[in-house]
Design a protein around this motif. Structure first.
Motif, mmCIF file in Angstrom:
data_model
loop_
_atom_site.group_PDB
_atom_site.id
_atom_site.type_symbol
_atom_site.label_atom_id
_atom_site.label_comp_id
_atom_site.label_asym_id
_atom_site.label_seq_id
_atom_site.Cartn_x
_atom_site.Cartn_y
_atom_site.Cartn_z
ATOM 1 N N UNK A 206 57.611 0.745 -1.936
ATOM 2 C CA UNK A 206 59.322 0.902 -2.248
ATOM 3 C C UNK A 206 59.205 2.193 -3.793
ATOM 4 N N UNK A 207 60.140 2.650 -3.290
ATOM 5 C CA UNK A 207 59.800 4.064 -4.813
ATOM 6 C C UNK A 207 59.837 4.027 -6.148
ATOM 7 N N UNK B 2 62.243 -1.868 -7.002
ATOM 8 C CA UNK B 2 62.414 -3.394 -7.094
ATOM 9 C C UNK B 2 62.928 -4.240 -8.817
ATOM 10 N N UNK B 3 62.527 -3.197 -10.177
ATOM 11 C CA UNK B 3 62.993 -4.096 -11.100
ATOM 12 C C UNK B 3 63.842 -3.824 -12.384
ATOM 13 N N UNK C 167 64.832 2.007 -12.720
ATOM 14 C CA UNK C 167 65.339 3.008 -11.864
ATOM 15 C C UNK C 167 66.855 3.410 -12.292
ATOM 16 N N UNK C 168 67.035 2.650 -11.443
ATOM 17 C CA UNK C 168 69.538 2.888 -11.810
ATOM 18 C C UNK C 168 69.408 2.284 -13.851
ATOM 19 N N UNK C 169 68.608 1.545 -14.156
ATOM 20 C CA UNK C 169 69.072 1.744 -16.600
ATOM 21 C C UNK C 169 68.606 2.762 -16.357
#
Length: 92
Positions: A37-38, A42-43, A46-48
């Motif tokens: 998974x990049x 998962x946690x 990246x989005x944050x």
């Protein structure tokens, strides 16, 4: 990631073969390339960071100074400038 005892999950013949190379040592066995998974997916990191970087660029475009943005996000001047520069390159 949790550790598992090799004798509990590996066939005896494979365990004996691995012990020839790493007897009693801890080793890491990476996932297959197709199942990885990049980073940050998962946690939510990246989005944050993507949201934070968009917010930084938005504040800069609204006219906030880099010094103000540095204080808000607790980042260095060079980090703020890199985020803004990267955003501007992506818009071209």
């Amino acid at each position: 990631m949790s550790y598992k005892n090799g004798k509990d999950i590996l066939p005896k013949s494979l365990l004996i073969e691995i012990q020839k190379y790493v007897d009693g040592e801890l080793i890491y066995i990476p996932k297959n390339e197709g199942t990885r998974v990049p980073w940050g997916q998962v946690n939510g990191t990246r989005e944050f960071m993507e949201k934070r970087n968009k917010d930084i660029c938005h504040k800069y475009k609204e006219g906030h100074s880099i010094d103000t943005i540095m204080e808000i996000y607790n980042l260095s001047e060079s980090s703020i400038r890199k985020i803004i520069l990267k955003s501007n390159k992506g818009m071209r």
